[in-house]
Design an enzyme around this catalytic site. Structure first.
Site, PDB file in Angstrom:
ATOM      1  CG  ASN A   1      51.847  79.859  71.943  1.00  0.00           C
ATOM      2  OD1 ASN A   1      51.265  80.924  71.879  1.00  0.00           O
ATOM      3  ND2 ASN A   1      51.270  78.750  72.384  1.00  0.00           N
TER       4      ASN A   1
ATOM      5  CB  CYS B   1      58.186  78.605  73.241  1.00  0.00           C
ATOM      6  SG  CYS B   1      57.998  76.883  73.674  1.00  0.00           S
TER       7      CYS B   1
ATOM      8  CD  GLU C   1      58.557  81.318  76.885  1.00  0.00           C
ATOM      9  OE1 GLU C   1      58.025  81.002  75.797  1.00  0.00           O
ATOM     10  OE2 GLU C   1      58.306  80.736  77.939  1.00  0.00           O
TER      11      GLU C   1
HETATM   12  N1  THU Z   1      54.704  77.252  75.178  1.00  0.00           N
HETATM   13  C1  THU Z   1      55.343  78.468  75.118  1.00  0.00           C
HETATM   14  O1  THU Z   1      55.036  79.309  74.256  1.00  0.00           O
HETATM   15  N2  THU Z   1      56.304  78.753  76.052  1.00  0.00           N
HETATM   16  C2  THU Z   1      56.757  77.869  76.980  1.00  0.00           C
HETATM   17  O2  THU Z   1      57.801  78.088  77.587  1.00  0.00           O
HETATM   18  C3  THU Z   1      55.959  76.641  77.261  1.00  0.00           C
HETATM   19  C4  THU Z   1      55.055  76.222  76.141  1.00  0.00           C
HETATM   20  C5  THU Z   1      53.680  76.948  74.183  1.00  0.00           C
HETATM   21  C6  THU Z   1      54.141  75.979  73.141  1.00  0.00           C
HETATM   22  C7  THU Z   1      52.819  75.361  72.688  1.00  0.00           C
HETATM   23  O3  THU Z   1      52.290  76.171  71.668  1.00  0.00           O
HETATM   24  C8  THU Z   1      51.921  75.474  73.897  1.00  0.00           C
HETATM   25  O4  THU Z   1      52.551  76.371  74.791  1.00  0.00           O
HETATM   26  C9  THU Z   1      51.652  74.155  74.594  1.00  0.00           C
HETATM   27  O5  THU Z   1      52.843  73.487  74.852  1.00  0.00           O
END
Ligand code: THU
Length: 296
Positions: free
Chosen positions: A209, A220, A222
């Site tokens: 992320n 994110c 993914e």
């Molecule tokens: N986050 C992800 O990387 N993947 C997800 O599917 C859920 C949320 C990250 C985004 C942000 O940097 C942190 O988690 C908090 O929301």
């Protein structure tokens, strides 16, 4: 795995060296953040280092100088305490040692073996990294084991002769997601996420992320992994592993939708805590999903 890269040669190396290093670490099963110093140089300098450091008066393709002193028969996975002694607070990683690569040797060997310089560079790095993790090839059985580890790591990184047979196991994919998480840029939420996306041809694309001071622009883990793969021309995926440093990182709605675009049936491995893993599928997380199939 962090590569502290130094180059005396004015070339851009078009090889997935970072990924190869991560795959070597995942294949070995080491979870501590690790780093390595790599010098890419010419035959003259590697010759000089070989002579000065090892008393061998000739040039060579690759040299490795481990920082960790492993017990006989043990490798990095059995040596957490010894690795911890090499903790570098500035790097936030355990320094495994130094690798010297001769670029002219890599070019000549690639020609000799009839493969790309890219593959040769990846092979030399993997070989040297396994030396730094305690492997050797003096005895026939050690040599076999080292070769097996090299092939596995190169296969996971998608650097194979035939592109088959080396897909990572579920645990290795989770391990790659945990290592990718170490690259997370999440100063605002402090919730670090890593993803490792396995393509249909056995390659792995990782992501983390990446937050932003404007919050809304956060990407994110993914989607970072999916976008990396698609931008490299890969659109078919079988499994994604997602790791976090907090609550189980089930993908957010936006990521479910993006995964649905390319891989509506994808398997998901969600990992958190002390190696807990939950398995699910996208149809379970996104029932009645809207996707390309719904458009004319
Ligand atoms: N986050 C992800 O990387 N993947 C997800 O599917 C859920 C949320 C990250 C985004 C942000 O940097 C942190 O988690 C908090 O929301």
């Amino acid at each position: 795995m962090k590569i502290e890269w130094e180059s005396k040669i004015p070339v851009t190396v078009d090889a997935p060296l970072e990924l190869v290093a991560q795959c070597c670490q995942a294949a070995e099963g080491v979870t501590l953040p690790c780093a390595v110093h790599v010098l890419l140089t010419d035959d003259e300098e590697i010759h000089q280092i070989n002579r000065d450091q090892r008393g061998v008066d000739r040039s060579t393709d690759v040299l490795s100088f481990p920082a960790v002193n492993y017990r006989p028969g043990q490798t990095a996975k059995d040596s957490e305490k010894r690795l911890r002694r090499e903790w570098d607070p500035e790097l936030g990683a355990c320094m495994l040692g130094d690798i010297i690569l001769s670029y002219p040797h890599a070019v000549a060997q690639a020609e000799e073996y009839g493969h790309s310089v890219r593959r040769e560079m990846c092979y030399l790095l993997a070989h040297a990294l396994f030396h730094l993790m305690g492997y050797d090839h003096m005895e026939e059985d050690e040599k076999k084991e080292m070769r097996k580890m090299e092939e596995k790591a190169l296969g996971m990184a998608g650097v194979t002769r035939d592109d088959t047979g080396y897909a990572p196991s579920d645990e290795e994919l989770c391990q790659l997601a945990r290592l990718a998480m170490q690259k997370s840029y999440s100063p605002y939420s402090k919730y670090a996420v890593g993803a490792a996306l396995l393509s249909a041809d056995g390659r792995v694309f990782t992501g983390c992320n990446i937050e932003n001071a404007s919050f809304g622009l956060t990407n994110c883990a993914e989607r970072t992994a999916v976008f990396k793969a698609v931008s490299e021309g890969v659109q078919e995926f079988s499994t994604i592993a997602i790791a976090s440093n907090g609550a189980p990182p089930y993908p957010c709605g936006a990521c479910r939708q993006v995964l649905n675009e390319f891989a509506p049936g994808i398997r998901l491995l969600v990992t958190w805590g002390e190696g807990q893993v939950a398995e699910t599928t996208l149809p379970e997380l996104l029932p009645h999903g809207f996707g390309p199939k719904d458009l004319p």
